[in-house]
Scaffold this motif. Structure first.
Motif, PDB file in Angstrom:
ATOM      1  N   GLU A  76       0.801  -1.228   0.000  1.00 35.24           N
ATOM      2  CA  GLU A  76       0.000   0.000   0.000  1.00 35.24           C
ATOM      3  C   GLU A  76       0.830   1.273   0.000  1.00 35.24           C
ATOM      4  O   GLU A  76       0.286   2.376  -0.083  1.00 35.24           O
ATOM      5  CB  GLU A  76      -0.951   0.003   1.196  1.00 35.24           C
ATOM      6  N   ARG A  77       2.136   1.168   0.070  1.00 41.58           N
ATOM      7  CA  ARG A  77       3.011   2.334   0.207  1.00 41.58           C
ATOM      8  C   ARG A  77       2.881   3.320  -0.952  1.00 41.58           C
ATOM      9  O   ARG A  77       2.807   4.530  -0.747  1.00 41.58           O
ATOM     10  CB  ARG A  77       4.451   1.874   0.348  1.00 41.58           C
ATOM     11  N   GLY A  78       2.838   2.838  -2.177  1.00 42.77           N
ATOM     12  CA  GLY A  78       2.756   3.733  -3.336  1.00 42.77           C
ATOM     13  C   GLY A  78       1.490   4.560  -3.334  1.00 42.77           C
ATOM     14  O   GLY A  78       1.516   5.768  -3.587  1.00 42.77           O
ATOM     15  N   ARG A  79       0.365   3.916  -3.011  1.00 47.03           N
ATOM     16  CA  ARG A  79      -0.919   4.630  -2.975  1.00 47.03           C
ATOM     17  C   ARG A  79      -0.902   5.689  -1.873  1.00 47.03           C
ATOM     18  O   ARG A  79      -1.343   6.825  -2.073  1.00 47.03           O
ATOM     19  CB  ARG A  79      -2.060   3.640  -2.740  1.00 47.03           C
ATOM     20  N   LEU A  80      -0.373   5.329  -0.711  1.00 49.34           N
ATOM     21  CA  LEU A  80      -0.336   6.285   0.399  1.00 49.34           C
ATOM     22  C   LEU A  80       0.616   7.448   0.123  1.00 49.34           C
ATOM     23  O   LEU A  80       0.340   8.588   0.499  1.00 49.34           O
ATOM     24  CB  LEU A  80       0.045   5.574   1.696  1.00 49.34           C
ATOM     25  N   MET A  81       1.744   7.176  -0.533  1.00 41.06           N
ATOM     26  CA  MET A  81       2.660   8.256  -0.901  1.00 41.06           C
ATOM     27  C   MET A  81       1.976   9.207  -1.889  1.00 41.06           C
ATOM     28  O   MET A  81       2.145  10.425  -1.804  1.00 41.06           O
ATOM     29  CB  MET A  81       3.940   7.698  -1.530  1.00 41.06           C
ATOM     30  N   GLY A  82       1.201   8.653  -2.815  1.00 41.42           N
ATOM     31  CA  GLY A  82       0.447   9.490  -3.751  1.00 41.42           C
ATOM     32  C   GLY A  82      -0.567  10.356  -3.035  1.00 41.42           C
ATOM     33  O   GLY A  82      -0.706  11.547  -3.343  1.00 41.42           O
ATOM     34  N   CYS A  83      -1.274   9.789  -2.072  1.00 40.78           N
ATOM     35  CA  CYS A  83      -2.248  10.567  -1.282  1.00 40.78           C
ATOM     36  C   CYS A  83      -1.546  11.680  -0.515  1.00 40.78           C
ATOM     37  O   CYS A  83      -2.036  12.809  -0.457  1.00 40.78           O
ATOM     38  CB  CYS A  83      -2.998   9.661  -0.309  1.00 40.78           C
ATOM     39  N   LEU A  84      -0.391  11.372   0.060  1.00 34.12           N
ATOM     40  CA  LEU A  84       0.373  12.384   0.788  1.00 34.12           C
ATOM     41  C   LEU A  84       0.761  13.521  -0.146  1.00 34.12           C
ATOM     42  O   LEU A  84       0.625  14.700   0.200  1.00 34.12           O
ATOM     43  CB  LEU A  84       1.609  11.748   1.422  1.00 34.12           C
ATOM     44  N   ASN A  85       1.217  13.191  -1.329  1.00 31.25           N
ATOM     45  CA  ASN A  85       1.575  14.224  -2.312  1.00 31.25           C
ATOM     46  C   ASN A  85       0.382  15.092  -2.674  1.00 31.25           C
ATOM     47  O   ASN A  85       0.494  16.316  -2.784  1.00 31.25           O
ATOM     48  CB  ASN A  85       2.156  13.586  -3.578  1.00 31.25           C
ATOM     49  N   VAL A  86      -0.786  14.461  -2.868  1.00 29.37           N
ATOM     50  CA  VAL A  86      -1.999  15.212  -3.204  1.00 29.37           C
ATOM     51  C   VAL A  86      -2.335  16.198  -2.093  1.00 29.37           C
ATOM     52  O   VAL A  86      -2.640  17.367  -2.348  1.00 29.37           O
ATOM     53  CB  VAL A  86      -3.176  14.256  -3.482  1.00 29.37           C
ATOM     54  N   PHE A  87      -2.281  15.756  -0.839  1.00 30.75           N
ATOM     55  CA  PHE A  87      -2.645  16.653   0.249  1.00 30.75           C
ATOM     56  C   PHE A  87      -1.623  17.764   0.463  1.00 30.75           C
ATOM     57  O   PHE A  87      -1.972  18.855   0.906  1.00 30.75           O
ATOM     58  CB  PHE A  87      -2.902  15.866   1.531  1.00 30.75           C
ATOM     59  N   ILE A  88      -0.378  17.524   0.125  1.00 27.58           N
ATOM     60  CA  ILE A  88       0.623  18.595   0.183  1.00 27.58           C
ATOM     61  C   ILE A  88       0.305  19.647  -0.881  1.00 27.58           C
ATOM     62  O   ILE A  88       0.331  20.848  -0.625  1.00 27.58           O
ATOM     63  CB  ILE A  88       2.048  18.026   0.009  1.00 27.58           C
ATOM     64  N   VAL A  89      -0.023  19.193  -2.079  1.00 25.10           N
ATOM     65  CA  VAL A  89      -0.358  20.112  -3.167  1.00 25.10           C
ATOM     66  C   VAL A  89      -1.650  20.858  -2.852  1.00 25.10           C
ATOM     67  O   VAL A  89      -1.756  22.071  -3.098  1.00 25.10           O
ATOM     68  CB  VAL A  89      -0.453  19.350  -4.504  1.00 25.10           C
ATOM     69  N   LEU A  90      -2.653  20.171  -2.301  1.00 26.03           N
ATOM     70  CA  LEU A  90      -3.919  20.836  -1.966  1.00 26.03           C
ATOM     71  C   LEU A  90      -3.727  21.939  -0.937  1.00 26.03           C
ATOM     72  O   LEU A  90      -4.340  23.000  -1.041  1.00 26.03           O
ATOM     73  CB  LEU A  90      -4.939  19.817  -1.472  1.00 26.03           C
ATOM     74  N   ALA A  91      -2.889  21.702   0.053  1.00 27.94           N
ATOM     75  CA  ALA A  91      -2.629  22.742   1.067  1.00 27.94           C
ATOM     76  C   ALA A  91      -1.962  23.956   0.428  1.00 27.94           C
ATOM     77  O   ALA A  91      -2.309  25.104   0.738  1.00 27.94           O
ATOM     78  CB  ALA A  91      -1.770  22.176   2.187  1.00 27.94           C
ATOM     79  N   SER A  92      -1.017  23.719  -0.458  1.00 24.52           N
ATOM     80  CA  SER A  92      -0.358  24.830  -1.149  1.00 24.52           C
ATOM     81  C   SER A  92      -1.348  25.589  -2.025  1.00 24.52           C
ATOM     82  O   SER A  92      -1.369  26.820  -2.046  1.00 24.52           O
ATOM     83  CB  SER A  92       0.792  24.314  -2.018  1.00 24.52           C
ATOM     84  N   PHE A  93      -2.169  24.847  -2.738  1.00 28.93           N
ATOM     85  CA  PHE A  93      -3.169  25.469  -3.596  1.00 28.93           C
ATOM     86  C   PHE A  93      -4.178  26.274  -2.774  1.00 28.93           C
ATOM     87  O   PHE A  93      -4.547  27.389  -3.151  1.00 28.93           O
ATOM     88  CB  PHE A  93      -3.891  24.398  -4.420  1.00 28.93           C
ATOM     89  N   ALA A  94      -4.618  25.732  -1.638  1.00 26.07           N
ATOM     90  CA  ALA A  94      -5.591  26.432  -0.789  1.00 26.07           C
ATOM     91  C   ALA A  94      -5.021  27.745  -0.266  1.00 26.07           C
ATOM     92  O   ALA A  94      -5.719  28.765  -0.235  1.00 26.07           O
ATOM     93  CB  ALA A  94      -6.026  25.536   0.367  1.00 26.07           C
TER      94      ALA A  94
END
Length: 133
Positions: A76-94
């Motif tokens: 599950e590591r790849g999927r979770l790393m992808g989710c982490l990346n998405v939430f980092i980008v979302l915080a920056s975008f917000a």
């Protein structure tokens, strides 16, 4: 940031991942709050503050990935790393959207960042999480 990143693994082994995440968040909050004290023409203090920001920033950018890799299975590591990346980008975008929509000053955004860092650091240090972290 790059030069300090080399000592992060040793610090994590010595003090633990949880303490280092808490300490780096609180240090970043302190430095962001201190930025409000700078005035136009304060070149040397600005340079020092900017340089010091690299220390907690290097931990902020690397330690969350360490947490995910320690607490997840290889499957599950790849999927979770992808989710982490998405939430980092979302915080920056917000934060950018907030500045654009409200016209908030950089001082206000630094204060929001400082408050967020302080809350995150205190949560890391006080919340119960898995002992392996």
């Amino acid at each position: 940031m790059l030069s300090f990143s080399a000592v992060v693994p040793r610090l994590v082994r010595r003090f633990g991942l949880r303490r280092m995440m808490g300490a780096s968040s609180i240090a970043l909050a302190t430095l962001l709050g201190a930025a409000n004290l700078l005035r136009r023409g304060d070149e040397v203090p600005s340079f020092i503050l900017f340089a010091l920001t690299g220390i907690p920033w290097s931990m902020t950018m690397s330690l969350p990935y360490t947490v995910v890799s320690q607490l997840s299975s290889e499957h599950e590591r790849g999927r979770l790393m992808g989710c982490l990346n998405v939430f980092i980008v979302l915080a920056s975008f917000a934060s950018l959207a907030l500045v654009g929509a409200t016209g908030a000053s950089s001082e206000k955004m630094l204060n929001v960042g400082a408050a967020s860092g302080l809350v995150a650091g205190l949560l890391f240090l006080t919340c119960k999480i898995d002992d392996s972290v």
